[in-house]
Design a protein around this motif. Sequence first.
Motif, PDB file in Angstrom:
ATOM      1  N   GLY A 199     -13.762  31.957  37.007  1.00  0.00           N
ATOM      2  CA  GLY A 199     -12.440  31.344  37.064  1.00  0.00           C
ATOM      3  C   GLY A 199     -11.636  31.549  35.803  1.00  0.00           C
ATOM      4  O   GLY A 199     -10.638  30.865  35.568  1.00  0.00           O
ATOM      5  N   HIS A 200     -12.071  32.497  34.978  1.00  0.00           N
ATOM      6  CA  HIS A 200     -11.380  32.801  33.728  1.00  0.00           C
ATOM      7  C   HIS A 200     -10.984  34.273  33.698  1.00  0.00           C
ATOM      8  O   HIS A 200     -11.567  35.100  34.401  1.00  0.00           O
ATOM      9  N   ARG A 201     -10.001  34.579  32.866  1.00  0.00           N
ATOM     10  CA  ARG A 201      -9.628  35.961  32.602  1.00  0.00           C
ATOM     11  C   ARG A 201      -9.630  36.200  31.092  1.00  0.00           C
ATOM     12  O   ARG A 201      -9.537  35.258  30.312  1.00  0.00           O
ATOM     13  N   ILE A 202      -9.709  37.463  30.724  1.00  0.00           N
ATOM     14  CA  ILE A 202      -9.673  37.821  29.308  1.00  0.00           C
ATOM     15  C   ILE A 202      -8.709  38.982  29.115  1.00  0.00           C
ATOM     16  O   ILE A 202      -8.608  39.878  29.966  1.00  0.00           O
ATOM     17  N   SER A 203      -7.983  38.970  28.022  1.00  0.00           N
ATOM     18  CA  SER A 203      -7.021  40.040  27.754  1.00  0.00           C
ATOM     19  C   SER A 203      -7.749  41.297  27.302  1.00  0.00           C
ATOM     20  O   SER A 203      -8.860  41.232  26.752  1.00  0.00           O
ATOM     21  N   LEU A 204      -7.139  42.439  27.540  1.00  0.00           N
ATOM     22  CA  LEU A 204      -7.743  43.715  27.143  1.00  0.00           C
ATOM     23  C   LEU A 204      -7.930  43.761  25.624  1.00  0.00           C
ATOM     24  O   LEU A 204      -8.938  44.287  25.140  1.00  0.00           O
ATOM     25  N   SER A 205      -6.989  43.184  24.883  1.00  0.00           N
ATOM     26  CA  SER A 205      -7.089  43.208  23.422  1.00  0.00           C
ATOM     27  C   SER A 205      -8.298  42.419  22.940  1.00  0.00           C
ATOM     28  O   SER A 205      -9.027  42.873  22.044  1.00  0.00           O
ATOM     29  N   LYS A 206      -8.541  41.246  23.511  1.00  0.00           N
ATOM     30  CA  LYS A 206      -9.697  40.444  23.119  1.00  0.00           C
ATOM     31  C   LYS A 206     -10.993  41.089  23.612  1.00  0.00           C
ATOM     32  O   LYS A 206     -12.032  41.013  22.952  1.00  0.00           O
ATOM     33  N   LEU A 207     -10.912  41.743  24.754  1.00  0.00           N
ATOM     34  CA  LEU A 207     -12.076  42.442  25.283  1.00  0.00           C
ATOM     35  C   LEU A 207     -12.488  43.560  24.329  1.00  0.00           C
ATOM     36  O   LEU A 207     -13.679  43.764  24.061  1.00  0.00           O
ATOM     37  N   ARG A 208     -11.512  44.268  23.807  1.00  0.00           N
ATOM     38  CA  ARG A 208     -11.831  45.320  22.834  1.00  0.00           C
ATOM     39  C   ARG A 208     -12.464  44.727  21.578  1.00  0.00           C
ATOM     40  O   ARG A 208     -13.416  45.284  21.028  1.00  0.00           O
ATOM     41  N   ASP A 209     -11.962  43.576  21.130  1.00  0.00           N
ATOM     42  CA  ASP A 209     -12.549  42.924  19.952  1.00  0.00           C
ATOM     43  C   ASP A 209     -14.016  42.568  20.188  1.00  0.00           C
ATOM     44  O   ASP A 209     -14.832  42.638  19.262  1.00  0.00           O
ATOM     45  N   CYS A 210     -14.340  42.206  21.420  1.00  0.00           N
ATOM     46  CA  CYS A 210     -15.723  41.840  21.757  1.00  0.00           C
ATOM     47  C   CYS A 210     -16.634  43.063  21.769  1.00  0.00           C
ATOM     48  O   CYS A 210     -17.785  42.997  21.321  1.00  0.00           O
ATOM     49  N   VAL A 211     -16.126  44.181  22.276  1.00  0.00           N
ATOM     50  CA  VAL A 211     -16.940  45.386  22.412  1.00  0.00           C
ATOM     51  C   VAL A 211     -16.959  46.184  21.112  1.00  0.00           C
ATOM     52  O   VAL A 211     -18.013  46.642  20.659  1.00  0.00           O
ATOM     53  N   VAL A 212     -15.798  46.369  20.513  1.00  0.00           N
ATOM     54  CA  VAL A 212     -15.709  47.125  19.262  1.00  0.00           C
ATOM     55  C   VAL A 212     -15.810  46.134  18.105  1.00  0.00           C
ATOM     56  O   VAL A 212     -14.816  45.687  17.553  1.00  0.00           O
ATOM     57  N   THR A 213     -17.024  45.781  17.746  1.00  0.00           N
ATOM     58  CA  THR A 213     -17.237  44.790  16.689  1.00  0.00           C
ATOM     59  C   THR A 213     -17.009  45.377  15.302  1.00  0.00           C
ATOM     60  O   THR A 213     -16.794  44.647  14.346  1.00  0.00           O
ATOM     61  N   ASP A 214     -17.069  46.702  15.209  1.00  0.00           N
ATOM     62  CA  ASP A 214     -16.805  47.394  13.944  1.00  0.00           C
ATOM     63  C   ASP A 214     -15.981  48.635  14.253  1.00  0.00           C
ATOM     64  O   ASP A 214     -16.473  49.575  14.873  1.00  0.00           O
ATOM     65  N   SER A 215     -14.738  48.636  13.841  1.00  0.00           N
ATOM     66  CA  SER A 215     -13.830  49.742  14.163  1.00  0.00           C
ATOM     67  C   SER A 215     -14.246  51.063  13.540  1.00  0.00           C
ATOM     68  O   SER A 215     -13.762  52.125  13.928  1.00  0.00           O
ATOM     69  N   GLU A 216     -15.172  51.021  12.561  1.00  0.00           N
ATOM     70  CA  GLU A 216     -15.650  52.242  11.917  1.00  0.00           C
ATOM     71  C   GLU A 216     -16.839  52.858  12.649  1.00  0.00           C
ATOM     72  O   GLU A 216     -17.277  53.960  12.297  1.00  0.00           O
TER      73      GLU A 216
END
Length: 287
Positions: free
Chosen positions: A173-190
């Motif tokens: 019953g929840h949704r998540i934004s693509l931007s926050k989803l990326r933050d969850c998956v890409v924990t280190d941008s390097e």
Amino acid sequence: MKRTFLNYNKQELIEKINLISIEQVGSQVITKYRDTVTSVSDVSNRYEIFDIKSYLKDKIDTIEKNFNITKYYFRITKGIQELTLLSDTIEIEGISFHKSFFILNSSDKSRRLSFNTGLYCDAKNFYVVSSVKNLGLTKKHLRGVTQAAEVASVGLNGETFDEQIESIRSIIGHRISLSKLRDCVVTDSEVKADHLKFDALKNAIIYYASEGRLKLTDLQYKTLKTQSEKLVIDNTNDFYVDAFWVFQTYLRLFSKQDSHVVKRETERIMSITQWAVRNQMLESLGI
């Protein structure tokens, strides 16, 4: 490739396990199955041979005390020994999951010894493996591995899966934004591997959208097709996806991986619980 599970027959499974033979001769570990050599591996003096045959039988007995085992998957490949046990079924949002137990060992140094618990969705072929207090093991075959294995199932009881199930239900019953989803998956941008995981997830979202399960605008499609390392998400191209659906979609990417890998990725994607927003709130905002 989807695993083929057999109906649980304890005597049949024990007979298969008893055909395993692992012995160390000098600096070599020799693995046999059905009296046929399947692997010969050179080892150092730090290597500790592990009695996987006794361990598997002991864990079966321990699991049976609290759970009703219904199916099993048993694999012997070269120096790899793998056993997955499926037990009681629970339902989450109309989807059936088996409470599951994953044991993996190798006598050729190709895999670490691991014991994990989780949930398996047969219909969609994906696994959920979460951290459980006083339960679980992933360890190299070095001195101390036997002792570590002995305490790996201390926390195994009828409540083992409760927290895991509750965490999954919390995102329904929840949704998540693509931007926050990326933050969850890409924990280190390097870290390139993190970007590749997010790219794989975006491609999966596009694939399921093509089946009519999700409607994408041209801008959303373009956003998803942009490589993660080059992607800029702002309020013009950000959008929301169903949290429970994307949770399943992400873990399906790792259905062929060892349980300790699935465990790591489960913990990664479950961080969406911090950012998921109730559908009712989004609808009240016209989103």
